[in-house]
Motif scaffolding. Sequence first.
Motif, short mmCIF file in Angstrom:
data_model
loop_
_atom_site.label_atom_id
_atom_site.label_comp_id
_atom_site.label_asym_id
_atom_site.label_seq_id
_atom_site.Cartn_x
_atom_site.Cartn_y
_atom_site.Cartn_z
N PHE A 1 47.94 45.92 46.93
CA PHE A 1 47.28 44.66 47.25
C PHE A 1 46.21 44.28 46.23
O PHE A 1 45.25 43.59 46.54
CB PHE A 1 46.67 44.73 48.66
N GLY A 2 46.42 44.70 44.99
CA GLY A 2 45.51 44.33 43.91
C GLY A 2 45.83 42.99 43.28
O GLY A 2 45.03 42.45 42.53
N THR A 3 47.01 42.44 43.60
CA THR A 3 47.40 41.12 43.10
C THR A 3 47.24 40.10 44.21
O THR A 3 47.76 40.29 45.32
CB THR A 3 48.85 41.12 42.61
N PHE A 4 46.52 39.02 43.90
CA PHE A 4 46.29 37.95 44.86
C PHE A 4 47.09 36.73 44.42
O PHE A 4 46.96 36.28 43.28
CB PHE A 4 44.80 37.60 44.94
N LYS A 5 47.90 36.20 45.34
CA LYS A 5 48.72 35.02 45.04
C LYS A 5 48.31 33.89 45.96
O LYS A 5 48.41 34.01 47.19
CB LYS A 5 50.20 35.35 45.21
N ILE A 6 47.83 32.80 45.35
CA ILE A 6 47.35 31.65 46.12
C ILE A 6 47.82 30.37 45.45
O ILE A 6 47.60 30.18 44.25
CB ILE A 6 45.80 31.66 46.21
N ALA A 7 48.45 29.51 46.21
CA ALA A 7 48.86 28.20 45.73
C ALA A 7 49.63 28.28 44.40
O ALA A 7 49.38 27.50 43.48
CB ALA A 7 47.65 27.28 45.59
N GLY A 8 50.52 29.24 44.31
CA GLY A 8 51.36 29.36 43.13
C GLY A 8 50.72 30.05 41.94
O GLY A 8 51.36 30.18 40.89
N GLU A 9 49.48 30.50 42.07
CA GLU A 9 48.80 31.21 40.99
C GLU A 9 48.42 32.61 41.46
O GLU A 9 48.25 32.85 42.65
CB GLU A 9 47.55 30.44 40.55
N SER A 10 48.31 33.52 40.51
CA SER A 10 47.95 34.89 40.86
C SER A 10 46.86 35.41 39.95
O SER A 10 46.69 34.95 38.81
CB SER A 10 49.17 35.81 40.79
N PHE A 11 46.08 36.35 40.47
CA PHE A 11 45.05 37.02 39.67
C PHE A 11 44.85 38.41 40.26
O PHE A 11 45.32 38.71 41.36
CB PHE A 11 43.74 36.22 39.64
N GLN A 12 44.18 39.25 39.49
CA GLN A 12 43.99 40.64 39.88
C GLN A 12 42.55 40.89 40.36
O GLN A 12 41.60 40.45 39.72
CB GLN A 12 44.28 41.57 38.69
N LEU A 13 42.44 41.57 41.48
CA LEU A 13 41.15 42.06 41.97
C LEU A 13 41.37 43.47 42.50
O LEU A 13 42.34 43.72 43.23
CB LEU A 13 40.59 41.18 43.09
N TRP A 14 40.47 44.36 42.15
CA TRP A 14 40.59 45.75 42.58
C TRP A 14 39.30 46.13 43.30
O TRP A 14 38.48 46.87 42.82
CB TRP A 14 40.86 46.65 41.37
N ASP A 15 39.13 45.53 44.50
CA ASP A 15 37.88 45.67 45.25
C ASP A 15 38.09 46.47 46.53
O ASP A 15 39.07 46.28 47.26
CB ASP A 15 37.34 44.29 45.64
N GLY A 16 37.13 47.34 46.81
CA GLY A 16 37.11 48.10 48.05
C GLY A 16 36.40 47.34 49.15
O GLY A 16 36.57 46.14 49.31
N SER A 17 35.56 48.04 49.91
CA SER A 17 34.91 47.48 51.11
C SER A 17 34.26 46.14 50.83
O SER A 17 33.48 46.00 49.88
CB SER A 17 33.86 48.46 51.62
N VAL A 18 34.58 45.15 51.67
CA VAL A 18 34.03 43.82 51.44
C VAL A 18 33.50 43.17 52.71
O VAL A 18 32.50 42.47 52.68
CB VAL A 18 35.07 42.91 50.76
N ALA A 19 34.17 43.37 53.85
CA ALA A 19 33.80 42.65 55.07
C ALA A 19 33.57 43.64 56.21
O ALA A 19 34.32 44.61 56.38
CB ALA A 19 34.90 41.67 55.46
N MET A 20 32.52 43.38 57.00
CA MET A 20 32.18 44.23 58.13
C MET A 20 31.76 43.38 59.32
O MET A 20 31.15 42.31 59.14
CB MET A 20 31.03 45.18 57.76
#
Length: 434
Positions: A252-271
């Motif tokens: 799940f390091g690749t994010f695909k939104i509205a036909g575009e993709s980018f890479q994020l390698w993030d751990g804990s974010v929401a609590m």
Amino acid sequence: MDYSSMNYQHCIRIIALVSCLIAIVAGQYATAPGIGYHSKALERVFEARNLELGFPTPKERERVLRAGLYDPDNVVPIDVDVYYTHGDKTPSIFVTIPRFTKGVPYSLAYVTNEVRENGTELRAYPSYDWHQSHGADCNGLTSVYRTQIDECGRMWILDSGEIDFVQHCPPQLYALDLASGGVVHHYRLPQDVYKTGVSRFVTPTIEMDAKNCDVGHVYMADSIGDGIVVYDVAAQKSWRIENKYTYPHPDFGTFKIAGESFQLWDGSVAMSLTPHGLAGHLERMLYFHSLSSDWQMAIPLSVVNNGSIWKRNDVSAGLDQFVLLGKRGSQCVAAAMSETGMLLCGLVQPPSILAWNIRQSYTPENMALLIEDEQRLQFVSGLKIVRNHEGKEELWALSNRLQKAFGTGLNFKEVNYRIQKCGIYELLNGLSCH
């Protein structure tokens, strides 16, 4: 009975045929019992092609532009926070603008009533002076990703200390009284709970007794350092939690939104914390997830708050206390918990607000896409549930098209940033948000 058939028949009973077909095509999310599928839009509060930032004087604006301290095309908001003062129908709206680059003049702002050529003007909060050193003076704000306003009118600000991904100051936590703007609490994280040059603290979550306004603990998500720091406010001590459940997932390091993709390698974010005295829940829990993952995790607060369990650099500490509730199949960014135990999050794919009743198992048939909007919910990085002037809960969401900001670049002829809201009751019952 075949699952998809059952899902289809259930949808027919509660919504129009077209909405049901959308749910089935989406492939995973059904209408959970007690939640209505909501095909209407959130209420628009703020929209901008680019942010209109205000300055103390025109001369100061020109100075930061010449010095490279302000690049209008690289100012990307991440979070929204809202506070209704003394029954006022019109709330104060705050926005965070992390210093991803050196061209961000201030990192925390409020929405004014001034309308300029590019839209509604933002102003630095609590004042421009808090931001203008750009990391040279650590007795201010360096870079803020998210805040949390508690029920007693205090804004808790988690400052990452970074500019352009370079650590200028230690991560620190401020609490400001919104009535006066004064500092009511301040804590700098000690070096043994963060990774210098690696950690990026992005989200504070407050454990508070609303009856006496006492804050017991603050939980701070370290997205790049892949951990959670727990701060005991009364003792002014903190400890770090880090293990395989706070890490990102390679799928799940690749994010695909509205036909575009980018890479994020993030751990804990929401609590999020389970509400006080929730029926069927004898013990309060901390729910959390990593950004680059589809796992939804939980752990008892009694375990998290016991500093003696968490030994430095011990990734096996308390490991048996973590519960993998289930998997979503897509990334979620920000999350918020209602007083009735509905966990909401900004789902990446499809762009939507996902809801789950924590009394039920974390499975697709118990999840609902309350709002799905390919245009207006592209990367919901800010999500808050607040009480309005009538004491009713409202959801506030900020979306920012981060896939474009981190990829091909934003088109400033289009709306890129949105703040939207809806009453929680209306949202969960399929009613109009307006």
